[in-house]
Structure formats: C-alpha cells, structure tokens
Design a protein around this motif. Structure first.
Motif, PDB file in Angstrom:
ATOM      1  N   VAL A   1      18.156   8.262  33.822  1.00 20.12           N
ATOM      2  CA  VAL A   1      18.031   8.033  32.363  1.00 20.12           C
ATOM      3  C   VAL A   1      18.950   8.825  31.355  1.00 20.12           C
ATOM      4  O   VAL A   1      20.090   8.489  31.494  1.00 20.12           O
ATOM      5  N   ASP A   2      18.754  10.108  31.556  1.00 17.27           N
ATOM      6  CA  ASP A   2      19.614  10.993  30.333  1.00 17.27           C
ATOM      7  C   ASP A   2      19.822  12.170  30.841  1.00 17.27           C
ATOM      8  O   ASP A   2      20.507  12.921  30.434  1.00 17.27           O
ATOM      9  N   LYS A   3      19.287  12.548  32.243  1.00 16.00           N
ATOM     10  CA  LYS A   3      19.763  13.874  32.609  1.00 16.00           C
ATOM     11  C   LYS A   3      20.318  13.734  34.098  1.00 16.00           C
ATOM     12  O   LYS A   3      20.062  12.655  35.044  1.00 16.00           O
ATOM     13  N   PRO A   4      21.279  14.650  34.342  1.00 14.60           N
ATOM     14  CA  PRO A   4      21.990  14.430  35.891  1.00 14.60           C
ATOM     15  C   PRO A   4      21.245  14.642  36.763  1.00 14.60           C
ATOM     16  O   PRO A   4      20.291  15.555  36.468  1.00 14.60           O
TER      17      PRO A   4
ATOM     18  N   GLY B   1      10.429   3.478  28.589  1.00 17.62           N
ATOM     19  CA  GLY B   1       9.327   3.031  29.496  1.00 17.62           C
ATOM     20  C   GLY B   1       8.791   1.498  29.111  1.00 17.62           C
ATOM     21  O   GLY B   1       9.011   0.659  30.003  1.00 17.62           O
ATOM     22  N   PRO B   2       7.879   1.429  28.015  1.00 21.97           N
ATOM     23  CA  PRO B   2       7.365   0.250  27.779  1.00 21.97           C
ATOM     24  C   PRO B   2       8.243  -0.984  27.503  1.00 21.97           C
ATOM     25  O   PRO B   2       7.998  -2.023  28.348  1.00 21.97           O
ATOM     26  N   ASP B   3       9.430  -0.676  27.156  1.00 22.40           N
ATOM     27  CA  ASP B   3      10.419  -1.975  26.769  1.00 22.40           C
ATOM     28  C   ASP B   3      11.117  -2.278  28.321  1.00 22.40           C
ATOM     29  O   ASP B   3      10.970  -3.500  28.739  1.00 22.40           O
TER      30      ASP B   3
ATOM     31  N   LEU C   1      10.895   3.857  34.028  1.00 20.93           N
ATOM     32  CA  LEU C   1       9.584   3.436  33.683  1.00 20.93           C
ATOM     33  C   LEU C   1       8.670   4.442  33.327  1.00 20.93           C
ATOM     34  O   LEU C   1       7.676   4.487  32.383  1.00 20.93           O
ATOM     35  N   LYS C   2       8.983   5.687  33.670  1.00 17.78           N
ATOM     36  CA  LYS C   2       8.041   6.854  33.111  1.00 17.78           C
ATOM     37  C   LYS C   2       8.461   7.405  31.982  1.00 17.78           C
ATOM     38  O   LYS C   2       7.822   8.226  31.305  1.00 17.78           O
TER      39      LYS C   2
END
Ligand code: UTP
Length: 293
Positions: free
Chosen positions: A33-36, A276-278, A270-271
């Motif tokens: 997502v947004d963290k390595p 997640g919802p979209d 998803l978490k």
C-alpha cells in the motif's frame, strides 16, 4: 536472557526471484500500500522492544538508508503546505529506532551476512529478522519468540508448518514438540527434498540468537547453493546447547516472491481503512465481471 535490544536485518541478497524489478532497487523497498516492506518488519521489531536495528546492506540498497534518514527538504515542503499528518508520519520513520548500517561486501550467504554484524552486536542476545517476510500478527512475531527465549534462556527460531510440496524452499527443523507449538530442536536441514524432510516445520525468517553463534559462523563451511548458511550454524549451536523453535501465530507473506508479494498487497489493501472498502468492491467486480472493470 537479558533484554533484547538489537535486531540484525540481513538485506544484502540479490533478490533474484524478483528480477528484473530488483536489478537496481531493493525488494525490501517494494510498497505494501504506502509503506515499504522493510518498514513493516522494523515496526514489528520496535513493537517487540528492539531499540537498535543493525542493517546489513549491499550494493543497490541505498534507498533503504534514505528511507530511515531525515529528509529536511521534504519536511520543509510538507510544513509549508500544512500537511502536518504526513509530516508527523515521515518524521516518525526516522526516529522509531536507532538504525545503524554495515555492508556485506560479497553475497556469501545469510550466515555470512549475520556474521558481518558481529562487532555491532557485541556480547548480547540479538534478533535476526528477514525483512521481506512480513508477518501480520496480533502479537508481533519477534515478541512471540522473545517470550520463549526468556522462559528458557535460550536461542529460539520462529517456525510455521508448510505443505509437503514447499519444504524444499525452507530450512526445516527436526525436534520434539514439548508443548503445543513449542519444539526442542535436535537439528535442521536447509532446503531438503520432500522425502528427506524431518518435519514440515519451516524456519520463517525470525530468530533470537546468542552471541556464541558468531564463532560458529566464523568457521562455517559453505552449504546449499555454495552459501554460508545460518541453518548450518544453528545445527552446530543445537548440538552445544538447547535451542527451541516456536510456532509463530500470524499470517506470513514472503514478499521476496512475486506471488507472495501480490497476496500481501491484496491483503494489506483490503485491511486499509481508507482504501479497503473500494478495493474490495473492485476485486469482487473483477472476479464476477472481468470484462467490465
Ligand atoms: P534469500 O534466500 O531470500 O535470497 O535470502 P535473496 O538473494 O534475498 O533473494 P532470492 O532468493 O535471490 O530471490 C534470505 C535473506 O538473507 C539475505 C537476503 O537479503 C534476505 O533477507 N542475504 C542473503 C544476505 O543478506 N546476504 C546474502 O549473501 C544472502
């Protein structure tokens, strides 16, 4: 066992399973997502009480150092734009632990990478964490090991049960289960053929070790793949003193493997409370109407 202060992160492998992506960029900097990936494992270590991370790096891994460093220009930009939440997030990365670096000049194997950290570790117990194994657990994986290390005052290896078809990808333990999910280790085999595997309990990239491992590693001959294997040194350690293995509770993703990385991306997507919802809706539509999304 004294408090665990230090964790060694061996990061000097070539990442051949993820080529060509790993040609010039470290696999540990792939984003979930947004963290390595490496940040998840550092956060796990910090949540387990570790205060110093010893990163053993190699060629092409500079991005990891930059990620854990302060970025003044970026901080100024975020401050000017009033993006205070983002500013706080990126500053937190630089201060969550003391991160020190050493280089493994040649990729001689995981055991050799751990040996490179010897002077930085000194004479105290330490953790080893393979950063690309991301473990999503309610109790941080290293903390689960530490409970056992404290109870028995001994080195501990994290294991999970794998299907027979996968034993040849892992170090596999031989031992007695002394209580549910806890083993006294007699021996280990690195990447055995399925018919030679002593069990299905696979070593999954989390260890708590004692400094006596270093003199063993120093004399360790190359093993499977011509590499100095940590597993082989653990065999010797287990013949000198009790070594334990504990089943790690949690979902593990081998993000150094393309399939494992994709699974982790979907799971963490998803978490994510915002996305997640979209994302879930998208996945459902994709599976039900692949032509339309
Ligand atoms: P892997 O077996 O995952 O090797 O190493 P790798 O090179 O990273 O990836 P593949 O298999 O070629 O795709 C296990 C861990 O040991 C580190 C790696 O960075 C990884 O965290 N390692 C391995 C070293 O630090 N040095 C080495 O010489 C070998």
């Amino acid at each position: 066992m004294k408090d665990l202060r230090k964790a060694v992160f061996p990061l000097a492998g070539h990442g051949t399973r993820f080529l060509p992506m790993t040609k010039a960029s470290p696999k540990e900097m792939l984003p979930l997502v947004d963290k390595p990936v490496v940040q998840y494992t550092v956060e796990e270590a910090v949540a387990s009480g570790v205060s110093q991370i010893i990163m053993v790096t190699g060629r092409g891994k500079r991005a990891i150092e930059d990620h854990f460093d302060i970025s003044y220009e970026l901080e100024d930009v975020l401050r000017e734009k009033g993006k205070m939440k983002l500013l706080e997030d990126i500053r937190r990365i630089s201060f969550m632990a003391e991160v020190v670096y050493t280089r493994q000049k040649e990729s001689l194997g995981l055991g050799h990478a751990v040996l490179c950290a010897r002077n930085l570790v000194g004479e105290e117990p330490f953790a080893v964490a393979l950063a690309d194994e991301v473990i999503d657990a309610s109790c941080p994986a290293l903390a689960q090991l530490l409970d056992v290390a404290r109870e028995f005052d001994a080195p501990v290896i994290g294991v999970q049960e794998v299907p027979p078809g996968e034993v040849s990808h892992y170090g596999i333990i031989r031992g007695q289960e002394i209580r549910e999910g806890l083993f006294r280790v007699d021996s280990l085999v690195e990447k055995p053929r399925v018919e030679e595997a002593p069990s299905r309990w696979a070593v999954i990239g989390r260890y708590i070790l004692t400094p006596d491992i270093f003199s063993i590693l120093e004399n360790q001959k190359p093993g499977v793949g011509g590499e100095i294997q940590l597993t082989d040194a653990l065999v010797t350690l287990a013949s000198h003193r009790p070594v334990y293995a504990v089943r790690i509770e949690g979902r593990r993703y081998d993000t150094g493997d393309k399939g494992g990385f994709l699974r982790a991306t979907v799971r963490y997507g998803l978490k994510n409370p915002e996305l997640g919802p979209d994302f879930r809706k998208f996945l459902v539509e994709l599976l039900e109407h692949p032509e339309e999304v």
